[in-house]
Design a protein around this motif. Structure first.
Motif, PDB file in Angstrom:
ATOM      1  N   ALA A  96      -6.778   7.437   3.390  1.00 25.73           N
ATOM      2  CA  ALA A  96      -6.961   7.790   4.803  1.00 25.73           C
ATOM      3  C   ALA A  96      -8.450   7.986   5.046  1.00 25.73           C
ATOM      4  O   ALA A  96      -9.201   8.322   4.117  1.00 25.73           O
ATOM      5  CB  ALA A  96      -6.186   9.061   5.147  1.00 25.73           C
ATOM      6  N   PRO A  97      -8.902   7.788   6.275  1.00 27.25           N
ATOM      7  CA  PRO A  97     -10.320   7.971   6.576  1.00 27.25           C
ATOM      8  C   PRO A  97     -10.790   9.376   6.192  1.00 27.25           C
ATOM      9  O   PRO A  97     -10.104  10.369   6.433  1.00 27.25           O
ATOM     10  CB  PRO A  97     -10.396   7.752   8.093  1.00 27.25           C
ATOM     11  CG  PRO A  97      -9.242   6.844   8.392  1.00 27.25           C
ATOM     12  CD  PRO A  97      -8.155   7.277   7.455  1.00 27.25           C
ATOM     13  N   GLY A  98     -11.974   9.419   5.571  1.00 29.17           N
ATOM     14  CA  GLY A  98     -12.555  10.686   5.172  1.00 29.17           C
ATOM     15  C   GLY A  98     -12.253  11.081   3.742  1.00 29.17           C
ATOM     16  O   GLY A  98     -12.867  12.018   3.227  1.00 29.17           O
ATOM     17  N   TYR A  99     -11.318  10.396   3.102  1.00 26.06           N
ATOM     18  CA  TYR A  99     -10.975  10.713   1.723  1.00 26.06           C
ATOM     19  C   TYR A  99     -11.853   9.929   0.751  1.00 26.06           C
ATOM     20  O   TYR A  99     -12.372   8.859   1.086  1.00 26.06           O
ATOM     21  CB  TYR A  99      -9.495  10.418   1.457  1.00 26.06           C
ATOM     22  CG  TYR A  99      -8.582  11.501   1.988  1.00 26.06           C
ATOM     23  CD1 TYR A  99      -7.976  12.404   1.123  1.00 26.06           C
ATOM     24  CD2 TYR A  99      -8.363  11.650   3.347  1.00 26.06           C
ATOM     25  CE1 TYR A  99      -7.160  13.413   1.595  1.00 26.06           C
ATOM     26  CE2 TYR A  99      -7.551  12.662   3.845  1.00 26.06           C
ATOM     27  CZ  TYR A  99      -6.953  13.541   2.957  1.00 26.06           C
ATOM     28  OH  TYR A  99      -6.155  14.549   3.446  1.00 26.06           O
ATOM     29  N   HIS A 100     -12.010  10.470  -0.445  1.00 26.52           N
ATOM     30  CA  HIS A 100     -12.789   9.774  -1.464  1.00 26.52           C
ATOM     31  C   HIS A 100     -12.140   8.430  -1.792  1.00 26.52           C
ATOM     32  O   HIS A 100     -10.908   8.318  -1.818  1.00 26.52           O
ATOM     33  CB  HIS A 100     -12.864  10.607  -2.750  1.00 26.52           C
ATOM     34  CG  HIS A 100     -13.753  11.806  -2.627  1.00 26.52           C
ATOM     35  ND1 HIS A 100     -13.905  12.729  -3.636  1.00 26.52           N
ATOM     36  CD2 HIS A 100     -14.544  12.240  -1.615  1.00 26.52           C
ATOM     37  CE1 HIS A 100     -14.739  13.675  -3.258  1.00 26.52           C
ATOM     38  NE2 HIS A 100     -15.141  13.402  -2.025  1.00 26.52           N
ATOM     39  N   VAL A 113       0.843  -1.199   0.000  1.00 27.81           N
ATOM     40  CA  VAL A 113       0.000   0.000   0.000  1.00 27.81           C
ATOM     41  C   VAL A 113       0.876   1.246   0.000  1.00 27.81           C
ATOM     42  O   VAL A 113       1.791   1.381   0.817  1.00 27.81           O
ATOM     43  CB  VAL A 113      -0.935   0.051   1.224  1.00 27.81           C
ATOM     44  CG1 VAL A 113      -1.752   1.347   1.215  1.00 27.81           C
ATOM     45  CG2 VAL A 113      -1.858  -1.158   1.257  1.00 27.81           C
ATOM     46  N   TYR A 114       0.582   2.145  -0.916  1.00 25.38           N
ATOM     47  CA  TYR A 114       1.150   3.487  -0.893  1.00 25.38           C
ATOM     48  C   TYR A 114       0.003   4.423  -0.553  1.00 25.38           C
ATOM     49  O   TYR A 114      -1.005   4.471  -1.282  1.00 25.38           O
ATOM     50  CB  TYR A 114       1.761   3.857  -2.245  1.00 25.38           C
ATOM     51  CG  TYR A 114       2.257   5.286  -2.276  1.00 25.38           C
ATOM     52  CD1 TYR A 114       3.451   5.635  -1.647  1.00 25.38           C
ATOM     53  CD2 TYR A 114       1.518   6.288  -2.896  1.00 25.38           C
ATOM     54  CE1 TYR A 114       3.899   6.947  -1.644  1.00 25.38           C
ATOM     55  CE2 TYR A 114       1.966   7.605  -2.898  1.00 25.38           C
ATOM     56  CZ  TYR A 114       3.151   7.927  -2.269  1.00 25.38           C
ATOM     57  OH  TYR A 114       3.585   9.228  -2.252  1.00 25.38           O
ATOM     58  N   GLY A 170     -11.717   3.591   6.991  1.00 27.09           N
ATOM     59  CA  GLY A 170     -10.741   3.034   7.918  1.00 27.09           C
ATOM     60  C   GLY A 170      -9.553   2.444   7.193  1.00 27.09           C
ATOM     61  O   GLY A 170      -9.683   1.937   6.068  1.00 27.09           O
ATOM     62  N   VAL A 171      -8.378   2.517   7.813  1.00 24.11           N
ATOM     63  CA  VAL A 171      -7.164   1.887   7.301  1.00 24.11           C
ATOM     64  C   VAL A 171      -6.518   1.148   8.468  1.00 24.11           C
ATOM     65  O   VAL A 171      -6.094   1.762   9.439  1.00 24.11           O
ATOM     66  CB  VAL A 171      -6.174   2.922   6.717  1.00 24.11           C
ATOM     67  CG1 VAL A 171      -4.919   2.221   6.194  1.00 24.11           C
ATOM     68  CG2 VAL A 171      -6.831   3.741   5.611  1.00 24.11           C
ATOM     69  N   GLU A 172      -6.497  -0.182   8.361  1.00 28.27           N
ATOM     70  CA  GLU A 172      -5.992  -1.011   9.446  1.00 28.27           C
ATOM     71  C   GLU A 172      -4.867  -1.916   8.927  1.00 28.27           C
ATOM     72  O   GLU A 172      -4.536  -1.900   7.735  1.00 28.27           O
ATOM     73  CB  GLU A 172      -7.124  -1.862  10.040  1.00 28.27           C
ATOM     74  CG  GLU A 172      -8.334  -1.078  10.502  1.00 28.27           C
ATOM     75  CD  GLU A 172      -8.060  -0.220  11.738  1.00 28.27           C
ATOM     76  OE1 GLU A 172      -7.001  -0.419  12.372  1.00 28.27           O
ATOM     77  OE2 GLU A 172      -8.905   0.645  12.059  1.00 28.27           O
ATOM     78  N   ALA A 214       4.310  -0.421   5.735  1.00 26.88           N
ATOM     79  CA  ALA A 214       4.978  -1.705   5.962  1.00 26.88           C
ATOM     80  C   ALA A 214       3.954  -2.785   6.282  1.00 26.88           C
ATOM     81  O   ALA A 214       3.059  -2.581   7.100  1.00 26.88           O
ATOM     82  CB  ALA A 214       5.981  -1.569   7.106  1.00 26.88           C
ATOM     83  N   GLY A 215       4.066  -3.922   5.604  1.00 22.37           N
ATOM     84  CA  GLY A 215       3.197  -5.058   5.902  1.00 22.37           C
ATOM     85  C   GLY A 215       1.849  -5.035   5.235  1.00 22.37           C
ATOM     86  O   GLY A 215       1.028  -5.925   5.452  1.00 22.37           O
ATOM     87  N   GLY A 216       1.574  -4.030   4.422  1.00 24.63           N
ATOM     88  CA  GLY A 216       0.281  -3.962   3.767  1.00 24.63           C
ATOM     89  C   GLY A 216      -0.795  -3.374   4.652  1.00 24.63           C
ATOM     90  O   GLY A 216      -0.515  -2.807   5.716  1.00 24.63           O
ATOM     91  N   ALA A 217      -2.057  -3.516   4.256  1.00 25.65           N
ATOM     92  CA  ALA A 217      -3.150  -2.912   5.022  1.00 25.65           C
ATOM     93  C   ALA A 217      -4.480  -3.509   4.620  1.00 25.65           C
ATOM     94  O   ALA A 217      -4.605  -4.188   3.591  1.00 25.65           O
ATOM     95  CB  ALA A 217      -3.179  -1.401   4.806  1.00 25.65           C
ATOM     96  N   THR A 218      -5.464  -3.266   5.459  1.00 27.12           N
ATOM     97  CA  THR A 218      -6.863  -3.544   5.138  1.00 27.12           C
ATOM     98  C   THR A 218      -7.584  -2.206   5.113  1.00 27.12           C
ATOM     99  O   THR A 218      -7.598  -1.483   6.121  1.00 27.12           O
ATOM    100  CB  THR A 218      -7.503  -4.472   6.180  1.00 27.12           C
ATOM    101  OG1 THR A 218      -6.743  -5.684   6.264  1.00 27.12           O
ATOM    102  CG2 THR A 218      -8.936  -4.803   5.804  1.00 27.12           C
TER     103      THR A 218
END
Length: 402
Positions: A366-370, A9-10, A31-33, A17-21
């Motif tokens: 990021a939360p809140g972005y389109h 993820v960029y 949400g970004v976890e 680091a490690g990617g994201a959900t």
């Protein structure tokens, strides 16, 4: 709610680091976890093994041009219906390349601005348009056929007021001539210093930013002193060649935080013989096409080392090698010029969003972005050319057919 679980993820500023959900709801990111984050059973999950990044932003495009040979020259002869078809095709080509927002800096008589207004009233499956209207230019100046000619104080005041009244997002001014308009000189200014300051001051008084097309070093220096918000091309051309500018000017440019769009990005597979006007400039400097591109790259590297704020826009649509959707090439060229992959990507995501006035809602994960998102194959951090391999695009959370 929908979740995308991805290994790479960029987020618009750095690689995670490690990617994201990433969690989406309606048209937004909520949400970004972490990659391993437990997703509720009611939530649909899509797993992507490549790289997720914000949708790209082309900060310098000409939607009224059709990516053909001498595209700018032919715009004046298009009917309103032809312009509408060209704009639709341009937006489609941008979107399938992963570009979800475009800043149009070459409108013909407000056609693109009207298209932007239609988007605002009825959102369509096409990139979000940030619009300037026709660029202000001198009498018979660069791109005069787009409808932005002004001469003297009163005409300048009226033209700025008209653009403000119509609700443009930014005003563009042709500070120098351009190689694509016969009779103009890319190395010379088109307005006096007082006129340039008048344009900037009048626009800023209403809260509208100004960006200046400037190839010649005198035009770059004039735009800098006038207090513009952006400089397009910034070639710093003199009779001696590209990048002919003092370190003092570069330091001032860096300190100003003016957004400089060097308009890199060429699809070399589609490069044909340059048009006569560009051949004439190269002959004047004693350069081949390859030498010219290398010198431009070297100068952009110098801009970066000097701390100049760079954004990516490809001047797309004006020629086959500058077709709509060529923006990934601009990012790759910045990496070749010495930017890190993360820095280069920022010029086409978060950095471009800020320059285009949409930084509060686009250009980041990021939360809140389109939920304007691009999925590409592989690990983009180790191979930026993966940007040429879009696997899927989401526009405000909706899947786009590639």
């Amino acid at each position: 709610m929908h979740a995308i679980r991805v290994r790479h993820v960029y987020d618009g500023e750095s690689f995670l680091a490690g990617g994201a959900t990433v969690f989406l709801e309606d048209c937004s990111i909520v949400g970004v976890e972490s990659y391993e984050f437990p997703v509720p059973g009611v939530c649909q999950v899509t797993v992507h093994e490549g790289t997720l990044l914000p949708g790209l932003i082309d900060a310098h495009t000409h939607l009224v041009t059709d990516s053909g040979v001498s595209a700018l020259d032919r715009v004046a002869g298009f009917s309103a219906e032809e312009i509408d078809r060209v704009v639709s095709a341009a937006l489609h080509d941008q979107l399938v390349a992963g570009v979800t927002t475009v800043r149009d800096l070459g409108d013909r008589r407000f056609c693109v601005l009207e298209r932007r207004d239609r988007q605002l009233s009825a959102p369509a499956i096409e990139p979000t348009i940030v619009a300037s209207g026709p660029p202000l230019t001198s009498t018979n100046g660069h791109c005069h056929y787009l409808g932005g000619e002004v001469a003297g104080t009163e005409e300048i005041i009226r033209a700025v007021a008209e653009r403000v009244e119509r609700g443009v997002d930014i005003i563009k001014v042709m500070a120098s001539g351009g190689v694509n308009t016969p009779g103009t000189d890319a190395m010379l200014t088109q307005f006096t210093a007082d006129q340039m300051r008048l344009i900037v001051d009048r626009a800023h008084a209403t809260g509208v930013p100004v960006t200046a097309h400037a190839h010649g070093t005198p035009a770059v220096e004039q735009a800098l002193l006038a207090g513009v918000d952006g400089i397009e091309h910034c070639s710093c051309v003199t009779a001696r060649g590209f990048g002919e500018v003092s370190e003092e000017t570069l330091t001032a440019l860096a300190r100003s935080r003016i957004a400089v769009c060097p308009t890199l990005g060429y699809d070399t597979h589609l490069m044909q013989a340059p048009p006569p006007a560009i051949r004439a400039v190269m002959a004047r400097m004693g350069m081949t096409v390859e030498e010219m591109l290398q010198v431009r790259s070297d100068f952009v590297a110098r801009l970066h080392r000097s701390g100049v704020r760079l954004v990516s826009g490809a001047d797309s649509g004006i020629a086959p090698a500058k077709r709509h959707g060529v923006l990934p090439y601009a990012v790759c060229e910045l990496v070749t010029a010495g930017l890190s992959v993360a820095e280069a990507l920022a010029t086409a995501t978060s950095g471009a969003a800020q320059a285009c006035g949409v930084g509060a809602r686009k250009g980041r994960i990021a939360p809140g972005y389109h939920a304007d998102l691009l999925g590409v194959a592989g690990d983009l951090e180790t191979d930026v050319t993966a940007l040429h391999q879009p696997r899927w695009v989401l526009l405000r959370g909706q899947s786009v057919s590639l």
